[in-house]
Design a protein around this motif. Structure first.
Motif, PDB file in Angstrom:
ATOM      1  N   TYR A 100       0.837  -1.189   0.000  1.00 38.40           N
ATOM      2  CA  TYR A 100       0.000   0.000   0.000  1.00 38.40           C
ATOM      3  C   TYR A 100       0.871   1.237   0.000  1.00 38.40           C
ATOM      4  O   TYR A 100       1.986   1.223   0.509  1.00 38.40           O
ATOM      5  CB  TYR A 100      -0.889   0.034   1.251  1.00 38.40           C
ATOM      6  CG  TYR A 100      -1.948  -1.037   1.281  1.00 38.40           C
ATOM      7  CD1 TYR A 100      -3.165  -0.848   0.634  1.00 38.40           C
ATOM      8  CD2 TYR A 100      -1.749  -2.219   1.973  1.00 38.40           C
ATOM      9  CE1 TYR A 100      -4.145  -1.817   0.667  1.00 38.40           C
ATOM     10  CE2 TYR A 100      -2.727  -3.202   2.019  1.00 38.40           C
ATOM     11  CZ  TYR A 100      -3.921  -2.993   1.353  1.00 38.40           C
ATOM     12  OH  TYR A 100      -4.894  -3.953   1.392  1.00 38.40           O
ATOM     13  N   ARG A 101       0.340   2.331  -0.528  1.00 41.39           N
ATOM     14  CA  ARG A 101       1.012   3.632  -0.492  1.00 41.39           C
ATOM     15  C   ARG A 101       0.447   4.503   0.618  1.00 41.39           C
ATOM     16  O   ARG A 101       1.064   5.488   0.995  1.00 41.39           O
ATOM     17  CB  ARG A 101       0.864   4.357  -1.830  1.00 41.39           C
ATOM     18  CG  ARG A 101       1.503   3.624  -2.990  1.00 41.39           C
ATOM     19  CD  ARG A 101       3.021   3.562  -2.888  1.00 41.39           C
ATOM     20  NE  ARG A 101       3.569   2.700  -3.917  1.00 41.39           N
ATOM     21  CZ  ARG A 101       4.169   1.536  -3.671  1.00 41.39           C
ATOM     22  NH1 ARG A 101       4.291   1.100  -2.447  1.00 41.39           N
ATOM     23  NH2 ARG A 101       4.638   0.817  -4.654  1.00 41.39           N
ATOM     24  N   ALA A 102      -0.721   4.143   1.140  1.00 38.89           N
ATOM     25  CA  ALA A 102      -1.359   4.940   2.184  1.00 38.89           C
ATOM     26  C   ALA A 102      -1.814   4.058   3.342  1.00 38.89           C
ATOM     27  O   ALA A 102      -2.436   3.012   3.119  1.00 38.89           O
ATOM     28  CB  ALA A 102      -2.560   5.693   1.611  1.00 38.89           C
ATOM     29  N   THR A 103      -1.513   4.508   4.552  1.00 43.85           N
ATOM     30  CA  THR A 103      -1.929   3.785   5.745  1.00 43.85           C
ATOM     31  C   THR A 103      -3.443   3.656   5.810  1.00 43.85           C
ATOM     32  O   THR A 103      -3.973   2.613   6.211  1.00 43.85           O
ATOM     33  CB  THR A 103      -1.400   4.500   7.006  1.00 43.85           C
ATOM     34  OG1 THR A 103       0.030   4.552   6.930  1.00 43.85           O
ATOM     35  CG2 THR A 103      -1.804   3.770   8.269  1.00 43.85           C
ATOM     36  N   GLU A 104      -4.146   4.692   5.405  1.00 46.52           N
ATOM     37  CA  GLU A 104      -5.608   4.676   5.434  1.00 46.52           C
ATOM     38  C   GLU A 104      -6.173   3.502   4.638  1.00 46.52           C
ATOM     39  O   GLU A 104      -7.193   2.925   5.030  1.00 46.52           O
ATOM     40  CB  GLU A 104      -6.173   5.998   4.890  1.00 46.52           C
ATOM     41  CG  GLU A 104      -5.858   7.212   5.736  1.00 46.52           C
ATOM     42  CD  GLU A 104      -4.439   7.765   5.517  1.00 46.52           C
ATOM     43  OE1 GLU A 104      -4.058   8.677   6.261  1.00 46.52           O
ATOM     44  OE2 GLU A 104      -3.708   7.297   4.615  1.00 46.52           O
ATOM     45  N   ASP A 105      -5.523   3.147   3.555  1.00 48.10           N
ATOM     46  CA  ASP A 105      -5.977   2.012   2.748  1.00 48.10           C
ATOM     47  C   ASP A 105      -5.695   0.684   3.447  1.00 48.10           C
ATOM     48  O   ASP A 105      -6.529  -0.212   3.443  1.00 48.10           O
ATOM     49  CB  ASP A 105      -5.323   2.034   1.369  1.00 48.10           C
ATOM     50  CG  ASP A 105      -5.738   3.233   0.535  1.00 48.10           C
ATOM     51  OD1 ASP A 105      -6.867   3.738   0.740  1.00 48.10           O
ATOM     52  OD2 ASP A 105      -4.936   3.663  -0.304  1.00 48.10           O
ATOM     53  N   MET A 106      -4.515   0.561   4.035  1.00 47.66           N
ATOM     54  CA  MET A 106      -4.167  -0.697   4.681  1.00 47.66           C
ATOM     55  C   MET A 106      -5.048  -0.988   5.886  1.00 47.66           C
ATOM     56  O   MET A 106      -5.469  -2.115   6.076  1.00 47.66           O
ATOM     57  CB  MET A 106      -2.702  -0.738   5.108  1.00 47.66           C
ATOM     58  CG  MET A 106      -2.300  -2.151   5.466  1.00 47.66           C
ATOM     59  SD  MET A 106      -1.157  -2.454   6.817  1.00 47.66           S
ATOM     60  CE  MET A 106      -1.346  -1.217   7.978  1.00 47.66           C
ATOM     61  N   VAL A 107      -5.341   0.018   6.704  1.00 48.13           N
ATOM     62  CA  VAL A 107      -6.136  -0.252   7.905  1.00 48.13           C
ATOM     63  C   VAL A 107      -7.583  -0.599   7.563  1.00 48.13           C
ATOM     64  O   VAL A 107      -8.298  -1.149   8.401  1.00 48.13           O
ATOM     65  CB  VAL A 107      -6.068   0.897   8.944  1.00 48.13           C
ATOM     66  CG1 VAL A 107      -4.644   1.079   9.447  1.00 48.13           C
ATOM     67  CG2 VAL A 107      -6.643   2.182   8.395  1.00 48.13           C
ATOM     68  N   LYS A 108      -8.017  -0.339   6.338  1.00 48.48           N
ATOM     69  CA  LYS A 108      -9.353  -0.744   5.899  1.00 48.48           C
ATOM     70  C   LYS A 108      -9.378  -2.180   5.377  1.00 48.48           C
ATOM     71  O   LYS A 108     -10.446  -2.725   5.122  1.00 48.48           O
ATOM     72  CB  LYS A 108      -9.855   0.213   4.812  1.00 48.48           C
ATOM     73  CG  LYS A 108     -10.130   1.603   5.346  1.00 48.48           C
ATOM     74  CD  LYS A 108     -10.545   2.532   4.233  1.00 48.48           C
ATOM     75  CE  LYS A 108     -10.683   3.951   4.771  1.00 48.48           C
ATOM     76  NZ  LYS A 108     -10.899   4.911   3.693  1.00 48.48           N
ATOM     77  N   ASP A 109      -8.213  -2.782   5.226  1.00 48.11           N
ATOM     78  CA  ASP A 109      -8.103  -4.170   4.766  1.00 48.11           C
ATOM     79  C   ASP A 109      -8.574  -5.089   5.889  1.00 48.11           C
ATOM     80  O   ASP A 109      -7.925  -5.209   6.930  1.00 48.11           O
ATOM     81  CB  ASP A 109      -6.651  -4.469   4.389  1.00 48.11           C
ATOM     82  CG  ASP A 109      -6.428  -5.874   3.854  1.00 48.11           C
ATOM     83  OD1 ASP A 109      -7.280  -6.765   4.079  1.00 48.11           O
ATOM     84  OD2 ASP A 109      -5.379  -6.083   3.228  1.00 48.11           O
ATOM     85  N   SER A 110      -9.702  -5.743   5.695  1.00 47.08           N
ATOM     86  CA  SER A 110     -10.271  -6.584   6.752  1.00 47.08           C
ATOM     87  C   SER A 110      -9.422  -7.813   7.049  1.00 47.08           C
ATOM     88  O   SER A 110      -9.613  -8.466   8.081  1.00 47.08           O
ATOM     89  CB  SER A 110     -11.695  -7.012   6.373  1.00 47.08           C
ATOM     90  OG  SER A 110     -11.668  -7.793   5.187  1.00 47.08           O
TER      91      SER A 110
END
Length: 92
Positions: A55-65
């Motif tokens: 991922y390039r953004a933490t916001e995207d990774m933390v949404k990964d269930s």
């Protein structure tokens, strides 16, 4: 035994030399994702770990269930906000 998918935020020396190698030798842990904002030709998590989500953004990774645990390896002044974001998204 239950296993846990780990997401690592940051891809500097701390992640590469300590945290990721530790995750890789603990049987209950699986390196599942890495956040690296600005990869370079010589420092690219997606090339070093093509088997994990990048991922390039933490916001995207933390949404990964699929991510259960988050390890923050960025500079200390960023830890609070990143840890807070992970907790707010149900990560440990």
């Amino acid at each position: 035994m239950k296993g846990y998918n780990v997401g690592v935020i940051g891809y500097g020396m701390s992640a590469k030399v300590f945290h990721i190698p530790l995750i890789e030798v603990v049987p209950e842990l699986k390196l599942h994702a890495i956040v690296q904002r600005n990869p370079t030709r010589d420092n690219d998590a997606s090339k070093d770990h093509p088997e994990v989500k990048n991922y390039r953004a933490t916001e995207d990774m933390v949404k990964d269930s699929s991510v259960d645990i988050v390890v923050v390896t960025t500079t200390p002044p960023t830890h609070f906000e990143l840890a807070k974001l992970a907790l707010e998204n149900g990560k440990h």
